[in-house]
Write an enzyme that holds these catalytic residues in place. Structure first.
Site, short mmCIF file in Angstrom:
data_model
loop_
_atom_site.label_atom_id
_atom_site.label_comp_id
_atom_site.label_asym_id
_atom_site.label_seq_id
_atom_site.Cartn_x
_atom_site.Cartn_y
_atom_site.Cartn_z
N LYS A 147 1.31 -0.99 0.26
CA LYS A 147 -0.20 -0.13 0.05
C LYS A 147 0.57 1.47 0.43
O LYS A 147 1.14 1.75 0.90
CB LYS A 147 -1.11 0.01 1.47
CG LYS A 147 -2.31 -1.06 1.28
CD LYS A 147 -2.41 -1.25 2.72
CE LYS A 147 -3.74 -2.34 2.54
NZ LYS A 147 -5.27 -2.51 1.11
N CYS A 148 1.82 1.01 -1.09
CA CYS A 148 2.51 2.83 -0.81
C CYS A 148 2.95 3.41 -2.10
O CYS A 148 2.85 2.21 -2.91
CB CYS A 148 4.19 2.42 -0.69
SG CYS A 148 5.46 3.17 -1.10
N GLY A 149 3.22 4.10 -2.16
CA GLY A 149 3.22 4.68 -3.60
C GLY A 149 4.35 4.98 -4.82
O GLY A 149 4.14 4.65 -5.73
#
Length: 195
Positions: free
Chosen positions: A72-74
């Site tokens: 769930k990271c950029g």
């Protein structure tokens, strides 16, 4: 007087609690450091998302890219480039993914959740390991080795965010650290692979 005695007792209780926490933190740090001391990259063995034990000695003679990953990271779309790197250069470099929840709580899932996410969204076929900690007092011994120059020979840089990369040469020597913004297909990484 009762209030003063009560206050002294509360302060003493907090001091004992803090000392106990500090002792536990110091013990965890010592335990992890001892596990990483005197090791080479090839001395580690870890468990994959599938529950398979992998002995790193099998990577002798191969170049390896170690990456701490999160769902769930950029930077999560880098999974696509990691898979592309695996498909195009898999005969020259081994990619090892290490899920970690150390940055912004961006890897909250279970090992099963992570496996499903990687497979269904990015078709990941490179080796993914069980979730670990890559920084702090509970840092896994592998990441302690990667980020302690007294252990790896030169590098003190621990991951600053998800998708930091460590490049290990075919002799098991840590050669390069890359920040998250450096993509897996970056020219610098390709040059190291092709060298």
């Amino acid at each position: 007087m009762k209030n003063l005695i009560l206050m002294v007792a509360v302060v003493a209780l907090f001091a004992c609690s803090a000392k106990s926490e500090n002792t536990e933190s110091a013990k965890a740090l010592t335990d992890n450091k001892e596990q990483a001391t005197e090791k080479s990259f090839y001395d580690f063995s870890m468990t994959t998302l599938d529950g398979e034990k992998v002995d790193f000695s099998q990577y002798k003679g191969k170049k390896v890219l170690v990456v701490n990953v999160a769902s769930k990271c950029g930077y999560t779309p880098q999974y696509e480039d990691l898979q592309k790197l695996n498909e195009e250069y898999g005969d020259q470099v081994v990619i090892l993914g290490f899920p970690a929840n150390n940055f912004g709580g961006q890897e909250p899932g279970t090992n099963e959740d992570i496996k499903k996410f990687c497979t269904s969204n990015y078709g990941v076929t490179f080796t993914m390991f069980e979730k670990i900690s890559v920084k702090g007092v509970d840092k896994h011994p592998l990441y302690r080795w990667l980020s302690d120059k007294s252990l790896n020979g030169w590098n003190d840089q621990e991951p600053t965010w998800n998708f930091c990369k460590y490049f290990i040469n075919e002799n098991g020597e840590l050669k390069q650290f890359f920040q998250s913004k450096v993509t897996p297909m970056d020219d610098e990484i390709i040059k190291l692979i092709e060298a």
